[in-house]
Design a protein around this motif. Structure first.
Motif, PDB file in Angstrom:
ATOM      1  N   ARG A 176       0.905  -1.005  -0.051  1.00  0.00           N
ATOM      2  CA  ARG A 176       0.071   0.180  -0.017  1.00  0.00           C
ATOM      3  C   ARG A 176       0.935   1.146   0.095  1.00  0.00           C
ATOM      4  N   LEU A 177       0.614   2.194  -1.103  1.00  0.00           N
ATOM      5  CA  LEU A 177       1.310   3.370  -1.140  1.00  0.00           C
ATOM      6  C   LEU A 177       0.357   4.315  -0.654  1.00  0.00           C
ATOM      7  N   LYS A 178       0.500   5.025   0.488  1.00  0.00           N
ATOM      8  CA  LYS A 178      -0.481   6.083   0.938  1.00  0.00           C
ATOM      9  C   LYS A 178      -1.789   5.043   0.901  1.00  0.00           C
ATOM     10  N   GLN A 179      -2.937   5.525   0.181  1.00  0.00           N
ATOM     11  CA  GLN A 179      -4.430   4.858   0.208  1.00  0.00           C
ATOM     12  C   GLN A 179      -4.228   3.925  -0.797  1.00  0.00           C
ATOM     13  N   VAL A 180      -3.219   3.775  -1.699  1.00  0.00           N
ATOM     14  CA  VAL A 180      -3.300   3.082  -2.892  1.00  0.00           C
ATOM     15  C   VAL A 180      -2.926   1.739  -2.669  1.00  0.00           C
ATOM     16  N   SER A 181      -3.451   0.650  -3.148  1.00  0.00           N
ATOM     17  CA  SER A 181      -3.036  -0.608  -3.147  1.00  0.00           C
ATOM     18  C   SER A 181      -2.311  -1.095  -4.442  1.00  0.00           C
ATOM     19  N   CYS A 182      -1.229  -1.782  -4.510  1.00  0.00           N
ATOM     20  CA  CYS A 182      -0.577  -1.627  -5.786  1.00  0.00           C
ATOM     21  C   CYS A 182       0.257  -3.136  -5.725  1.00  0.00           C
ATOM     22  N   LYS A 183       0.355  -3.742  -7.138  1.00  0.00           N
ATOM     23  CA  LYS A 183       0.741  -5.165  -6.998  1.00  0.00           C
ATOM     24  C   LYS A 183       2.324  -5.149  -7.550  1.00  0.00           C
ATOM     25  N   VAL A 184       3.203  -5.934  -6.617  1.00  0.00           N
ATOM     26  CA  VAL A 184       4.287  -5.890  -7.409  1.00  0.00           C
ATOM     27  C   VAL A 184       4.828  -7.073  -8.238  1.00  0.00           C
ATOM     28  N   ILE A 185       5.239  -6.514  -9.421  1.00  0.00           N
ATOM     29  CA  ILE A 185       5.361  -7.299 -10.565  1.00  0.00           C
ATOM     30  C   ILE A 185       6.884  -7.458 -10.992  1.00  0.00           C
ATOM     31  N   GLY A 186       7.562  -6.741 -10.369  1.00  0.00           N
ATOM     32  CA  GLY A 186       9.228  -6.649 -10.658  1.00  0.00           C
ATOM     33  C   GLY A 186      10.279  -6.365  -9.584  1.00  0.00           C
ATOM     34  N   LEU A 187      11.350  -6.758  -9.809  1.00  0.00           N
ATOM     35  CA  LEU A 187      12.409  -6.377  -9.010  1.00  0.00           C
ATOM     36  C   LEU A 187      13.580  -5.472  -9.975  1.00  0.00           C
ATOM     37  N   LEU A 188      13.973  -4.499  -9.424  1.00  0.00           N
ATOM     38  CA  LEU A 188      15.157  -3.654 -10.350  1.00  0.00           C
ATOM     39  C   LEU A 188      16.643  -4.708  -9.826  1.00  0.00           C
ATOM     40  N   VAL A 189      17.533  -4.674 -10.865  1.00  0.00           N
ATOM     41  CA  VAL A 189      19.086  -5.173 -10.605  1.00  0.00           C
ATOM     42  C   VAL A 189      19.611  -3.918  -9.901  1.00  0.00           C
ATOM     43  N   PRO A 190      20.280  -4.334  -8.653  1.00  0.00           N
ATOM     44  CA  PRO A 190      20.676  -3.164  -7.626  1.00  0.00           C
ATOM     45  C   PRO A 190      21.922  -2.344  -8.478  1.00  0.00           C
ATOM     46  N   LYS A 191      21.854  -1.083  -8.330  1.00  0.00           N
ATOM     47  CA  LYS A 191      22.811  -0.255  -9.017  1.00  0.00           C
ATOM     48  C   LYS A 191      23.724   0.352  -7.940  1.00  0.00           C
ATOM     49  N   GLY A 192      23.432   0.377  -6.579  1.00  0.00           N
ATOM     50  CA  GLY A 192      24.235   0.924  -5.576  1.00  0.00           C
ATOM     51  C   GLY A 192      24.226   2.387  -5.729  1.00  0.00           C
ATOM     52  N   ALA A 193      24.999   2.877  -4.909  1.00  0.00           N
ATOM     53  CA  ALA A 193      24.907   4.567  -4.675  1.00  0.00           C
ATOM     54  C   ALA A 193      25.249   5.078  -6.083  1.00  0.00           C
ATOM     55  N   SER A 194      24.651   6.278  -6.109  1.00  0.00           N
ATOM     56  CA  SER A 194      25.139   7.084  -7.421  1.00  0.00           C
ATOM     57  C   SER A 194      26.393   7.607  -7.017  1.00  0.00           C
ATOM     58  N   GLY A 195      27.053   8.395  -8.087  1.00  0.00           N
ATOM     59  CA  GLY A 195      28.195   9.180  -8.031  1.00  0.00           C
ATOM     60  C   GLY A 195      28.406  10.055  -6.816  1.00  0.00           C
ATOM     61  N   PHE A 196      27.055  10.589  -6.397  1.00  0.00           N
ATOM     62  CA  PHE A 196      26.906  11.562  -5.395  1.00  0.00           C
ATOM     63  C   PHE A 196      26.531  10.981  -4.044  1.00  0.00           C
ATOM     64  N   GLY A 197      26.386   9.761  -4.061  1.00  0.00           N
ATOM     65  CA  GLY A 197      26.185   9.095  -2.684  1.00  0.00           C
ATOM     66  C   GLY A 197      24.836   8.860  -2.346  1.00  0.00           C
TER      67      GLY A 197
END
Lengths: 404, 249
Positions: A176-197
């Motif tokens: 649930r995001l705020k009041q909205v229900s939402c179905k998880v369909i995928g996961l991202l490949v981790p990218k780590g921190a950006s160049g700025f942390g």
């Protein structure tokens, strides 16, 4: 003779090891700070360059408001946002663009079962995955129909996944995001921190229309990532974009833009600029620390000369020349400061190792910096050791022998 | 490394004359100024030949130690001339004076003045280090010297692990390690009982007789003068008497 002088210096330092350690602490801190700073700094600069090269320099980023050169001031709040009609107009009117990816973002508290976590939610379409080089690790991306209809589905970044689900399987779960229900369909490949942390995995992606309608409650587009094709130059595309947006936003010929079009090179140079300023500032602080360390060495060497007046008298009586006594104390000061430099380099590299690991930027040892740190600490030793050493060398033999 | 003082001297008129090893002429040493002025030496003239064993006697404050320090190049006279082997010491700079001490003079003090954290061997090696001798040679000479003063087997001892008499012998070994021409001893037996004191005196006598080492010894103990070939008495900054009682070696 050189060996003897060195041995003598080491003996004198070891004899008072606690005092010697406290004496060189200033140098240790100064050198460690410089080494850590420079290593982390060059690591994140390298990371920025890497980011930019994976994204390609043909990527343009369009944001409302003027581009401010400083952290945390991007996108002036007063400038109006874009909307999907702008996106449509750009797609239709400007030639040679490969993809236009509108994005809207906001923060939201997410709840899954008993877990809740606050993160940034992005409303995106397929173009965003290409523009930001995001890949799906598990599950799938948004279907065209989902993008079009604004279905309530989402893709999670690794950080969000681990906070909400731990070891559990998130695919197919409903959050649930705020009041909205939402179905998880995928996961991202981790990218780590950006160049700025910042953590690039601390995100939730959902279709733009779903974000606008269900979460934000408006039709705003916060930014656009535009990939320029090979048929036109980035500069040409940038100029066309600016002209079109000025027209659409009704900006007079003498008025300033209330939006910005930046290419990744610009963003990269801005980020490196900021990190250079920070590195410079911290290095200045480190230089002060080195200076204080030098004064510490001078102080302790003066104490040492006074304590060892009788010893100096004996040496002079036995036939040491003033030059030899000077050398003895100077070498002692230089060995002290070099020792400080050495410990400082080791501690600095360890700090940098931890720092780069946390920021997930590459850790590389720069031999030139380390050599410079050594040269500098030796110079501190010579500069601040000379005065006490000269005082020792200029002692009157008979006065020194009478000293108790 | 160093030219002998004879050649360093600017070839004065005295070249054909006989030059004593040590020649003091009209030496004054005055500390302080005005009311606080102390005249430690008031016109001392003294010749010492190579091979002599000179005992310098006198009550405290008579100027005997001051004279010794001037001869040892540890102190400078206020006025007067000091020639060492014909060279005017007053005209030598600080560095040349340190070379004179290093190559021609050896010191033995009442309080031994050993480096407390260095072993007996290291103490004896010290002057050789300043002479720039290579480590192996240095070690060999130092071992020899310690054997000479009867301390073979004590090389690794720290001064604190040695008796007073033994410490003074280490000091003597150190003083003679560089093969000096003159040994300057300031109350060498002052801190020792009579038996140890006699042992030290026997050692100094042997060095004087067998090696021809010139010895200059300050003492206030009249019984010590029997070892010397000559006794000089100081009083109020002047020489009160000067007796040769034996032929020098």
């Amino acid at each position: 003779m050189a060996y003897e002088t060195l041995r003598l210096a080491l003996l004198a330092i070891l004899r008072n090891s606690l005092r010697s350690f406290l004496t060189i602490l200033g140098i240790v801190i100064g050198v460690a700070a410089v080494i850590a700073m420079v290593t982390i700094g060059s690591g994140s600069a390298k990371q920025v360059t890497n980011d930019v090269s994976t994204l390609g320099s043909s990527l343009l980023m369009v944001r409302p408001g003027k581009l401010e050169r400083g952290p945390g001031r991007g996108g002036g709040a007063s400038a109006p946002s874009f909307d999907l009609r702008d996106v449509e107009a750009i797609t239709r009117q400007i030639k040679g663009l490969e993809a236009v990816a509108p994005v809207a973002q906001g923060s939201a508290n997410i709840v899954s079962g008993s877990q809740n976590y606050s993160t940034t939610v992005f409303g995106v379409d397929d173009g965003y995955f290409i523009a930001r080089d995001l890949k799906i690790a598990e599950g799938r991306s948004f279907l065209e129909s989902e993008t079009h209809l604004g279905s309530s589905v989402c893709v999670l970044g690794e950080t969000v996944r681990s906070k909400l689900f731990g070891r559990g399987d998130p695919l197919g779960a409903t959050i649930r995001l705020k009041q909205v229900s939402c179905k998880v369909i995928g996961l991202l490949v981790p990218k780590g921190a950006s160049g700025f942390g910042s953590d690039q995995d601390d995100v939730v992606l959902m279709p733009l229309r779903a974000f606008q309608r269900r979460l934000a409650g408006n039709r705003d587009v916060g930014a656009m990532y535009i990939t320029v094709g090979d048929s036109v130059t980035t500069a040409k595309a940038k100029a066309d974009l600016e002209a079109l947006l000025r027209e659409r936003r009704r900006i007079g010929p003498n008025d300033e833009d209330n939006f910005s079009v930046s290419d990744m090179k610009e963003i990269a140079s801005m980020l490196t600029g900021i990190s250079n300023v920070l590195t410079g500032l911290l290095s200045a602080l480190a230089a002060v620390s080195l200076l204080v360390g030098g004064i510490g060495i001078m102080n302790i060497m003066l104490v040492s000369v006074t304590e060892r007046t009788r010893e100096i008298g004996i040496r002079l009586a036995i036939g040491a020349s003033a030059g030899q006594v000077l050398m003895q104390f100077l070498v002692e000061a230089v060995v002290l400061s070099l020792l400080g430099g050495m410990i400082g380099v080791v501690i600095g590299l360890l700090l940098a190792l931890v720092g780069t690991w946390f920021l997930s930027v590459p850790f590389t040892i720069d031999p030139a910096t380390i050599a410079l740190a050594f040269v500098f600490s030796a110079l501190v030793g010579v500069a601040f050791g000379f005065f006490p050493a000269r005082r020792a060398a200029n002692l009157d033999p008979i006065e020194a022998l009478r000293h108790q | 490394m160093i030219s002998r003082p004879e050649t360093a001297a600017s070839g004065g008129p005295a070249e054909t004359e006989h030059q004593p090893l040590i020649r003091l002429r009209d030496i004054y040493k005055i500390y302080g100024e005005g009311e606080a002025e102390v005249r430690a030496l008031q016109g001392v003239s003294l010749d010492i030949e190579a091979g002599e064993f000179v005992a310098i006697m006198g009550p405290s404050g008579s100027g005997k130690s001051t004279a010794m320090n001037i001869v040892g190049c540890l102190d400078r006279p206020t006025s007067g001339s000091y020639r060492f082997a014909g060279a005017e010491v007053g005209s030598l700079n600080r560095h040349q004076q340190s070379l004179l001490r290093r190559h021609f003079l050896g010191f033995v003090f009442q309080g031994y003045n050993l480096l407390p954290r260095s072993t007996a061997l290291e103490n004896v090696e010290l002057p050789l280090i300043y002479m720039g001798r290579p480590p192996a040679e240095r070690r060999a000479v130092a071992v020899d010297m310690l054997a000479r003063v009867g301390l073979a087997g004590r090389e690794r001892h720290l001064p604190s692990q040695l008796s007073g008499g033994q410490q003074q012998r280490v000091a003597i070994a150190r003083a003679i390690a560089g093969k000096p021409d003159v040994l300057l001893a300031d109350e060498p037996t002052g801190n020792l009982d009579s038996v140890r004191g006699r042992e030290i005196m026997d050692l100094l006598t042997a060095l004087n007789r067998e090696d021809g080492l010139t010895v200059l010894m300050v003492t206030h103990d009249p019984s010590m003068t029997e070892f010397a070939t000559r006794t000089v008495e100081f009083l109020d900054g002047r020489i009160a008497s000067d007796n040769q009682h034996r032929e020098a070696a």
